[in-house]
Write a protein that holds these residues in place. Sequence first.
Motif, PDB file in Angstrom:
ATOM      1  N   VAL A 146       0.883  -1.170   0.000  1.00 34.77           N
ATOM      2  CA  VAL A 146       0.000   0.000   0.000  1.00 34.77           C
ATOM      3  C   VAL A 146       0.919   1.218   0.000  1.00 34.77           C
ATOM      4  O   VAL A 146       2.062   1.142   0.457  1.00 34.77           O
ATOM      5  CB  VAL A 146      -0.891  -0.009   1.273  1.00 34.77           C
ATOM      6  N   LEU A 147       0.440   2.352  -0.505  1.00 33.57           N
ATOM      7  CA  LEU A 147       1.226   3.597  -0.443  1.00 33.57           C
ATOM      8  C   LEU A 147       0.741   4.441   0.723  1.00 33.57           C
ATOM      9  O   LEU A 147      -0.474   4.590   0.930  1.00 33.57           O
ATOM     10  CB  LEU A 147       1.088   4.364  -1.755  1.00 33.57           C
ATOM     11  N   GLY A 148       1.673   5.035   1.481  1.00 31.78           N
ATOM     12  CA  GLY A 148       1.284   5.737   2.699  1.00 31.78           C
ATOM     13  C   GLY A 148       1.799   7.167   2.827  1.00 31.78           C
ATOM     14  O   GLY A 148       2.642   7.435   3.691  1.00 31.78           O
ATOM     15  N   PRO A 149       1.290   8.105   2.019  1.00 30.89           N
ATOM     16  CA  PRO A 149       1.644   9.510   2.284  1.00 30.89           C
ATOM     17  C   PRO A 149       0.998   9.888   3.614  1.00 30.89           C
ATOM     18  O   PRO A 149      -0.209   9.688   3.788  1.00 30.89           O
ATOM     19  CB  PRO A 149       1.010  10.256   1.102  1.00 30.89           C
TER      20      PRO A 149
ATOM     21  N   ASP B  37      -8.799  10.390  -8.012  1.00 29.38           N
ATOM     22  CA  ASP B  37      -9.309   9.798  -9.246  1.00 29.38           C
ATOM     23  C   ASP B  37      -8.635   8.465  -9.567  1.00 29.38           C
ATOM     24  O   ASP B  37      -7.410   8.360  -9.521  1.00 29.38           O
ATOM     25  CB  ASP B  37      -9.074  10.765 -10.430  1.00 29.38           C
ATOM     26  N   ASP B  38      -9.456   7.472  -9.880  1.00 25.93           N
ATOM     27  CA  ASP B  38      -8.984   6.159 -10.362  1.00 25.93           C
ATOM     28  C   ASP B  38      -8.038   5.434  -9.407  1.00 25.93           C
ATOM     29  O   ASP B  38      -7.198   4.646  -9.849  1.00 25.93           O
ATOM     30  CB  ASP B  38      -8.255   6.294 -11.718  1.00 25.93           C
ATOM     31  N   VAL B  39      -8.122   5.725  -8.120  1.00 29.64           N
ATOM     32  CA  VAL B  39      -7.324   4.966  -7.145  1.00 29.64           C
ATOM     33  C   VAL B  39      -8.207   4.694  -5.927  1.00 29.64           C
ATOM     34  O   VAL B  39      -9.212   5.363  -5.722  1.00 29.64           O
ATOM     35  CB  VAL B  39      -6.059   5.736  -6.667  1.00 29.64           C
TER      36      VAL B  39
ATOM     37  N   ASN C 173       0.317   8.869  -8.903  1.00 35.66           N
ATOM     38  CA  ASN C 173       0.787   8.207 -10.134  1.00 35.66           C
ATOM     39  C   ASN C 173       1.305   6.804  -9.846  1.00 35.66           C
ATOM     40  O   ASN C 173       1.047   5.859 -10.586  1.00 35.66           O
ATOM     41  CB  ASN C 173       1.910   9.028 -10.792  1.00 35.66           C
ATOM     42  N   MET C 174       2.033   6.696  -8.743  1.00 42.09           N
ATOM     43  CA  MET C 174       2.605   5.391  -8.395  1.00 42.09           C
ATOM     44  C   MET C 174       1.499   4.395  -8.042  1.00 42.09           C
ATOM     45  O   MET C 174       1.580   3.217  -8.387  1.00 42.09           O
ATOM     46  CB  MET C 174       3.530   5.575  -7.182  1.00 42.09           C
ATOM     47  N   ALA C 175       0.447   4.878  -7.389  1.00 43.44           N
ATOM     48  CA  ALA C 175      -0.680   3.997  -7.016  1.00 43.44           C
ATOM     49  C   ALA C 175      -1.310   3.413  -8.269  1.00 43.44           C
ATOM     50  O   ALA C 175      -1.680   2.233  -8.304  1.00 43.44           O
ATOM     51  CB  ALA C 175      -1.710   4.767  -6.202  1.00 43.44           C
ATOM     52  N   LYS C 176      -1.401   4.252  -9.296  1.00 43.84           N
ATOM     53  CA  LYS C 176      -2.000   3.760 -10.554  1.00 43.84           C
ATOM     54  C   LYS C 176      -1.038   2.803 -11.250  1.00 43.84           C
ATOM     55  O   LYS C 176      -1.439   1.749 -11.730  1.00 43.84           O
ATOM     56  CB  LYS C 176      -2.347   4.943 -11.468  1.00 43.84           C
ATOM     57  N   GLU C 177       0.231   3.193 -11.268  1.00 43.20           N
ATOM     58  CA  GLU C 177       1.220   2.369 -11.958  1.00 43.20           C
ATOM     59  C   GLU C 177       1.307   0.963 -11.359  1.00 43.20           C
ATOM     60  O   GLU C 177       1.343  -0.027 -12.070  1.00 43.20           O
ATOM     61  CB  GLU C 177       2.589   3.073 -11.898  1.00 43.20           C
ATOM     62  N   TYR C 178       1.326   0.894 -10.035  1.00 46.03           N
ATOM     63  CA  TYR C 178       1.501  -0.416  -9.388  1.00 46.03           C
ATOM     64  C   TYR C 178       0.191  -1.043  -8.934  1.00 46.03           C
ATOM     65  O   TYR C 178       0.182  -2.108  -8.325  1.00 46.03           O
ATOM     66  CB  TYR C 178       2.452  -0.285  -8.191  1.00 46.03           C
ATOM     67  N   ASN C 179      -0.916  -0.336  -9.192  1.00 45.47           N
ATOM     68  CA  ASN C 179      -2.231  -0.823  -8.793  1.00 45.47           C
ATOM     69  C   ASN C 179      -2.300  -1.161  -7.294  1.00 45.47           C
ATOM     70  O   ASN C 179      -2.628  -2.274  -6.901  1.00 45.47           O
ATOM     71  CB  ASN C 179      -2.606  -2.043  -9.656  1.00 45.47           C
TER      72      ASN C 179
END
Length: 424
Positions: free
Chosen positions: A176-179, A237-239, A195-201
């Motif tokens: 998971v991504l955690g900002p 959007d889209d994540v 962007n990274m969330a979309k790239e790596y789903n």
Amino acid sequence: MILIEGALINNNIQDLLIEGNKIKRIGKNLIDKEHLNKKDLKIIDGKNKIAIPGLINTHTHIPMTLFRGVADDLPLMEWLNDYIWKMEAKLNKDIVYAGALLGCVEMIKSGTTTFNDMYFYLDGIIKAVKETGIRGFLSYGMIDLFDEEKREKELKTSEKTIKQIKKLNDSKINPVLGPHAPYTCSKELLMETHNMAKEYNVPIHIHMNETLDEIKNIKEKTSMRPFEYLNSFGFFDDVRVISAHCVHLSENEINIIKNKNIAVSHNPISNLKLASGIAPIPKLMDNNILITLGTDGCGSNNNLNLFEEIKAASLIHKGVSLNPTVVNAEDSFNFATKNGAHTLGLNAGELLEGALADIVLIDLDKPYLIPKENMSSHLVYSFNGNVDIVIIDGNIVLNDGKMVNIDEKKVYEMAEKAYFKLIC
Ligand SMILES: N[C@@H](CCSC[C@H]1O[C@@H](n2cnc3c(=O)[nH]cnc32)[C@H](O)[C@@H]1O)C(=O)O
Ligand SMILES: [Zn+2]
């Protein structure tokens, strides 16, 4: 195969058959019906026990078990700046491992089978997750404090961590991504994360609108409230975004949460303890927003027992709205099971054929579970989280109240030692 025989399952006394990591059948007399051979089975006697789906904790900082009780009775910013971040500077992989191990044991022993975490030194956390057998959604918590160099470093570490977790190829450990939050992360970091969330789903896990102060801070900087600010550059959007806290929200922010399908991790006990406020959960429910439950870290809770969160969630909203019908027992139990699973994209959270075998069994011979009727009420309003058997991904990880894969005493000793390294 594992067969749970004659337990209270979905309001009926019946059996449950586990094959691999899934629930294969639920029904009466499965040995006969499924033509099972007893010698191929590990039989769990379910007599006098209730089986429930394992709980899902959607907001944790698991190694913070070591900070339990060290800085109580403070507001968020003072707590973070003057105490927690100073002690966190002394952490290393081994200390984090000890804290995470303690956290995983604590969660399993109180019926949690999945957690969604944000922290650092993930090698230590991954090791603890593997050894205890729990299911983890793990993010490296990024904070750049608006510094470009730190931003690049944080993003690199996140990307490396995603790759490292994907490489493990272990369905129980998910990246998971955690900002950390809009008040600790620059716009550039947030956009790169998106962007990274979309790239790596992978989903994004972030703290949002926890205190009035941070909202004021963002408003001064951007003239927008936090959800409006993030939405202005397409962050949602889209994540899949899981926002922890969401205590103070405007009407427009509620609309953004609804329209962008953002999941809310409600952390009532941490919010009460840090005096952050009380999230408008009944209003969010009226808007069909997905509510899940989190404990937050042990510095602000001070435990990981999600049953306490279930009870608190169902009580505080009644108290503040002067309405005893809001957040009923079923709602709040669903927050901690079905909704958590849905948010994390897990086929779990309910005892259904085909779902993951993440199951908790509770012995009913406990004073606070008697009379043995109205169990769905007891589990929310009376139970204390003391569970007996925990199965995760088809493996028994807690048996008779004792950890199967790990020496609990050693974990406690290791955590004590790690604590003293932190405070010295
Ligand atoms: N890479 C970062 C670490 C971020 S991990 C996530 C952070 O969230 C902090 N944290 C824990 N609970 C809360 C909370 O309720 N609100 C905000 N931050 C929290 C926790 O102490 C930890 O520092 C760094 O360089 O500092
Ligand atoms: Zn937190």
